[in-house]
Motif scaffolding. Structure first.
Motif, PDB file in Angstrom:
ATOM      1  N   VAL A 216       0.860  -1.183   0.000  1.00  0.00           N
ATOM      2  CA  VAL A 216       0.000   0.000   0.000  1.00  0.00           C
ATOM      3  C   VAL A 216       0.898   1.235   0.000  1.00  0.00           C
TER       4      VAL A 216
ATOM      5  N   LEU B 151      -2.621   6.548  -0.066  1.00  0.00           N
ATOM      6  CA  LEU B 151      -3.635   6.244   0.947  1.00  0.00           C
ATOM      7  C   LEU B 151      -4.061   7.526   1.661  1.00  0.00           C
TER       8      LEU B 151
ATOM      9  N   CYS C 255     -10.000   1.357   2.443  1.00  0.00           N
ATOM     10  CA  CYS C 255      -8.766   0.613   2.707  1.00  0.00           C
ATOM     11  C   CYS C 255      -8.874  -0.829   2.223  1.00  0.00           C
TER      12      CYS C 255
ATOM     13  N   TYR D  60       1.507   4.583   1.042  1.00  0.00           N
ATOM     14  CA  TYR D  60       0.879   5.370   2.115  1.00  0.00           C
ATOM     15  C   TYR D  60       0.621   6.812   1.726  1.00  0.00           C
TER      16      TYR D  60
ATOM     17  N   SER E 161      -8.188  -2.260  -1.549  1.00  0.00           N
ATOM     18  CA  SER E 161      -6.892  -2.768  -2.012  1.00  0.00           C
ATOM     19  C   SER E 161      -6.839  -4.264  -1.730  1.00  0.00           C
TER      20      SER E 161
END
Length: 121
Positions: A53, A58, A85, A55, A88
């Motif tokens: 991921v 995100l 979240c 960030y 993903s």
């Protein structure tokens, strides 16, 4: 659930969430903590950001949700953030805390927060 985690703490974004008209009109700052549970070995083995991921992305995506369509409850906001979240495929579970430090409470307080844990199972 794997023990590997990516944690983003203290993400600040302005939103218009709340049940009171003034909260919708004026908006306020919300603080988001997100912990994502995933297996980080594929990314570590290949040194490839596309296998984990990102960030930074995100943070941007979570901010868009907070700044987006208003909801009455921070529980609802937390649910929307967790769903984002879990979109993903590498994320097995997500723990989301939504802090509302300027909640309309007429007494001294440090914070109001809702924390949820959601998983694919």
């Amino acid at each position: 659930m794997t023990a590997d985690r990516i944690t983003l703490k203290g993400l600040r974004a302005r939103g218009r969430h709340g049940v009171l008209p003034a909260e919708r009109e004026l908006g306020q700052e919300f603080v988001i903590d997100a912990t994502l549970f995933l297996d980080t070995r594929p990314a570590a083995d290949t040194d490839d950001v596309t296998r984990t991921v990102h960030y930074g992305e995100l943070a941007q995506d979570l901010t868009k949700v907070v700044e987006g369509e208003p909801v009455n409850l921070i529980e609802t906001l937390a649910e929307r953030l967790a769903e984002l979240c879990l979109a993903s495929e590498v994320v097995q579970a997500a723990e989301i805390t939504v802090h509302k430090p300027s909640a309309p409470i007429p007494l001294p307080f440090d914070d109001v927060a809702v924390t949820i844990l959601r998983s694919r199972a």
